[in-house]
Design an enzyme around this catalytic site. Structure first.
Site, PDB file in Angstrom:
ATOM      1  N   SER A  71       0.861  -1.204   0.000  1.00 51.78           N
ATOM      2  CA  SER A  71       0.000   0.000   0.000  1.00 51.78           C
ATOM      3  C   SER A  71       0.886   1.238   0.000  1.00 51.78           C
ATOM      4  O   SER A  71       2.015   1.201   0.509  1.00 51.78           O
ATOM      5  CB  SER A  71      -0.862   0.002   1.269  1.00 51.78           C
ATOM      6  OG  SER A  71      -1.482   1.259   1.432  1.00 51.78           O
ATOM      7  N   TYR A  94      -1.595  -0.129  10.603  1.00 54.57           N
ATOM      8  CA  TYR A  94      -1.715  -0.654   9.234  1.00 54.57           C
ATOM      9  C   TYR A  94      -0.530  -0.148   8.407  1.00 54.57           C
ATOM     10  O   TYR A  94       0.133  -0.907   7.705  1.00 54.57           O
ATOM     11  CB  TYR A  94      -3.048  -0.207   8.621  1.00 54.57           C
ATOM     12  CG  TYR A  94      -3.218  -0.534   7.146  1.00 54.57           C
ATOM     13  CD1 TYR A  94      -3.380  -1.846   6.710  1.00 54.57           C
ATOM     14  CD2 TYR A  94      -3.240   0.480   6.181  1.00 54.57           C
ATOM     15  CE1 TYR A  94      -3.555  -2.127   5.359  1.00 54.57           C
ATOM     16  CE2 TYR A  94      -3.424   0.209   4.837  1.00 54.57           C
ATOM     17  CZ  TYR A  94      -3.573  -1.100   4.431  1.00 54.57           C
ATOM     18  OH  TYR A  94      -3.746  -1.386   3.096  1.00 54.57           O
TER      19      TYR A  94
HETATM   20  P1  NDP Z   1     -11.152  -6.386   0.381  1.00 51.57           P
HETATM   21  O1  NDP Z   1     -11.600  -6.280   1.807  1.00 51.57           O
HETATM   22  O2  NDP Z   1     -12.058  -5.978  -0.699  1.00 51.57           O
HETATM   23  O3  NDP Z   1     -10.638  -7.860   0.091  1.00 51.57           O
HETATM   24  C1  NDP Z   1      -9.749  -8.460   0.972  1.00 51.57           C
HETATM   25  C2  NDP Z   1      -9.586  -9.901   0.604  1.00 51.57           C
HETATM   26  O4  NDP Z   1      -8.676 -10.485   1.540  1.00 51.57           O
HETATM   27  C3  NDP Z   1     -10.883 -10.659   0.687  1.00 51.57           C
HETATM   28  O5  NDP Z   1     -10.906 -11.660  -0.293  1.00 51.57           O
HETATM   29  C4  NDP Z   1     -10.818 -11.263   2.073  1.00 51.57           C
HETATM   30  O6  NDP Z   1     -11.511 -12.493   2.137  1.00 51.57           O
HETATM   31  C5  NDP Z   1      -9.338 -11.550   2.203  1.00 51.57           C
HETATM   32  N1  NDP Z   1      -8.965 -11.617   3.602  1.00 51.57           N
HETATM   33  C6  NDP Z   1      -8.920 -10.613   4.509  1.00 51.57           C
HETATM   34  N2  NDP Z   1      -8.574 -11.092   5.692  1.00 51.57           N
HETATM   35  C7  NDP Z   1      -8.408 -12.435   5.544  1.00 51.57           C
HETATM   36  C8  NDP Z   1      -8.065 -13.482   6.413  1.00 51.57           C
HETATM   37  N3  NDP Z   1      -7.793 -13.276   7.698  1.00 51.57           N
HETATM   38  N4  NDP Z   1      -7.992 -14.743   5.906  1.00 51.57           N
HETATM   39  C9  NDP Z   1      -8.258 -14.986   4.601  1.00 51.57           C
HETATM   40  N5  NDP Z   1      -8.584 -14.033   3.722  1.00 51.57           N
HETATM   41  C10 NDP Z   1      -8.664 -12.770   4.201  1.00 51.57           C
HETATM   42  O7  NDP Z   1      -9.780  -5.557   0.340  1.00 51.57           O
HETATM   43  P2  NDP Z   1      -8.960  -4.935  -0.875  1.00 51.57           P
HETATM   44  O8  NDP Z   1      -9.207  -5.666  -2.121  1.00 51.57           O
HETATM   45  O9  NDP Z   1      -9.184  -3.485  -0.812  1.00 51.57           O
HETATM   46  O10 NDP Z   1      -7.467  -5.206  -0.369  1.00 51.57           O
HETATM   47  C11 NDP Z   1      -6.620  -6.158  -0.971  1.00 51.57           C
HETATM   48  C12 NDP Z   1      -5.187  -5.797  -0.628  1.00 51.57           C
HETATM   49  O11 NDP Z   1      -4.887  -4.505  -1.143  1.00 51.57           O
HETATM   50  C13 NDP Z   1      -4.908  -5.728   0.874  1.00 51.57           C
HETATM   51  O12 NDP Z   1      -3.641  -6.245   1.147  1.00 51.57           O
HETATM   52  C14 NDP Z   1      -4.961  -4.229   1.165  1.00 51.57           C
HETATM   53  O13 NDP Z   1      -4.207  -3.891   2.296  1.00 51.57           O
HETATM   54  C15 NDP Z   1      -4.366  -3.680  -0.131  1.00 51.57           C
HETATM   55  N6  NDP Z   1      -4.698  -2.297  -0.422  1.00 51.57           N
HETATM   56  C16 NDP Z   1      -5.996  -1.891  -0.690  1.00 51.57           C
HETATM   57  C17 NDP Z   1      -6.265  -0.573  -0.980  1.00 51.57           C
HETATM   58  C18 NDP Z   1      -7.646  -0.082  -1.273  1.00 51.57           C
HETATM   59  O14 NDP Z   1      -7.857   1.147  -1.332  1.00 51.57           O
HETATM   60  N7  NDP Z   1      -8.634  -0.927  -1.492  1.00 51.57           N
HETATM   61  C19 NDP Z   1      -5.201   0.436  -1.029  1.00 51.57           C
HETATM   62  C20 NDP Z   1      -3.887  -0.093  -0.763  1.00 51.57           C
HETATM   63  C21 NDP Z   1      -3.665  -1.399  -0.479  1.00 51.57           C
HETATM   64  P3  NDP Z   1     -12.720 -12.828   3.147  1.00 51.57           P
HETATM   65  O15 NDP Z   1     -13.473 -11.574   3.361  1.00 51.57           O
HETATM   66  O16 NDP Z   1     -13.482 -13.886   2.401  1.00 51.57           O
HETATM   67  O17 NDP Z   1     -12.072 -13.365   4.341  1.00 51.57           O
END
Ligand code: NDP
Length: 268
Positions: free
Chosen positions: A148, A161
């Site tokens: 990020s 974070y």
């Molecule tokens: P979402 O919340 O939309 O998706 C997150 C995904 O990660 C889901 O599939 C969720 O699955 C999975 N996940 C989260 N925690 C767990 C867990 N404990 N075990 C298994 N799966 C998990 O988030 P984003 O798509 O926004 O984020 C994806 C990545 O991008 C992250 O690393 C985030 O930090 C990074 N990011 C996002 C930004 C944004 O603005 N969106 C900006 C910068 C970085 P489920 O819910 O089924 O458990």
């Protein structure tokens, strides 16, 4: 023929958001994709979208589980290699923040939240990567980490974070340096604001999430916030040796220009 045709890819955190968008792009390119998350319903929706993008049913493997669970990494890698026979690409995308202590300074937040952020954004990346490497060596494959812009900038009100996301930057560099000797390329994409449900997943309300993205949209030089496919396209580029072989340990800032804005003269 696409570079990814018949390639085997794991995308963690692909039951939603950036991971889902990325899995669908790989599926469209003919890859065999392992998709993961904790929510069976949203994971099924990702599979549906992969099938709609042209994937064959037998080329999508769903694995339910919590990435912070120590036994999950072995399950994920073993099941993938058992089903598809190899591994070409690992996308370490799963992660997230916490809204529990929003607005508090870094020294006012319980250390337990720091542990939670490290478990979710850092330790599982190391664990899954360790187990994936022997397989990636055989295919001269690639790892793409999703970090990020919060790793390096004080942009968001989530201090732990940001601290946790700074680790994958160094992990990318360290892994890239040691793994290239075995032919594995490692790079990272560090997104700015991307329209996903991630803020709600961190504990915010839908209204709070909408407000954050609306605010971000207004200050983005690009004129809009990112969408998952924006980041997915970069992930596919970094995983594609035929296009990005020269990039090793590279961190791509994918933020619509937000980091090049002047803090003192934001309208200039
Ligand atoms: P979402 O919340 O939309 O998706 C997150 C995904 O990660 C889901 O599939 C969720 O699955 C999975 N996940 C989260 N925690 C767990 C867990 N404990 N075990 C298994 N799966 C998990 O988030 P984003 O798509 O926004 O984020 C994806 C990545 O991008 C992250 O690393 C985030 O930090 C990074 N990011 C996002 C930004 C944004 O603005 N969106 C900006 C910068 C970085 P489920 O819910 O089924 O458990």
């Amino acid at each position: 023929m696409s570079f990814f045709s018949e390639k085997v890819v794991i995308v963690t955190g692909s039951s939603n958001g950036i991971g889902r968008g990325t899995a669908v792009l790989f599926a469209k390119e003919g890859a065999k994709v392992t998709i993961t998350g904790r929510n069976a319903e949203t994971l099924r929706e990702t599979k549906q979208q992969c099938l709609q993008a042209g994937a064959r049913e037998e080329n999508i493997l769903e694995i339910l589980g919590d990435v912070t669970d120590e036994s999950f990494a072995a399950k994920l890698v073993t099941a993938t290699v058992e089903k598809f026979g190899k591994l070409d690409v690992l996308v370490n995308n799963a992660g997230g923040s916490s809204f529990a202590n929003i607005g508090k300074g870094i020294l006012d937040i319980p250390i337990a939240e720091f542990d939670q952020m490290m478990d979710l954004n850092v330790k599982q990346v190391l664990r899954i990567s360790q187990l994936a490497v022997p397989h990636l060596e055989k295919t001269k494959g690639a790892i793409v980490n999703v970090s990020s812009i919060a790793a390096r900038h004080n942009l968001l009100p989530f201090p732990y974070y940001g601290a946790a996301k700074s680790a994958p930057d160094q992990i990318t560099i360290q892994m890239a340096g040691s793994l290239i000797k075995n032919g594995i390329r490692v790079n990272s994409v560090n997104p700015g604001p991307v329209l996903t449900n991630g803020v709600v997943a961190a504990g915010a309300t839908k209204e709070e999430q909408d407000k954050m993205f609306e605010g971000a949209g207004q200050i983005m030089p690009l004129g809009r916030v990112g969408v998952p496919e924006d980041i997915g396209k970069i992930i596919l580029f970094l995983a594609n040796r035929s296009q990005s072989e020269i990039l090793i340990g590279h961190i791509v800032t994918a933020d619509g220009g937000i980091m090049i804005k002047s803090a003192m003269f934001p309208d200039s």
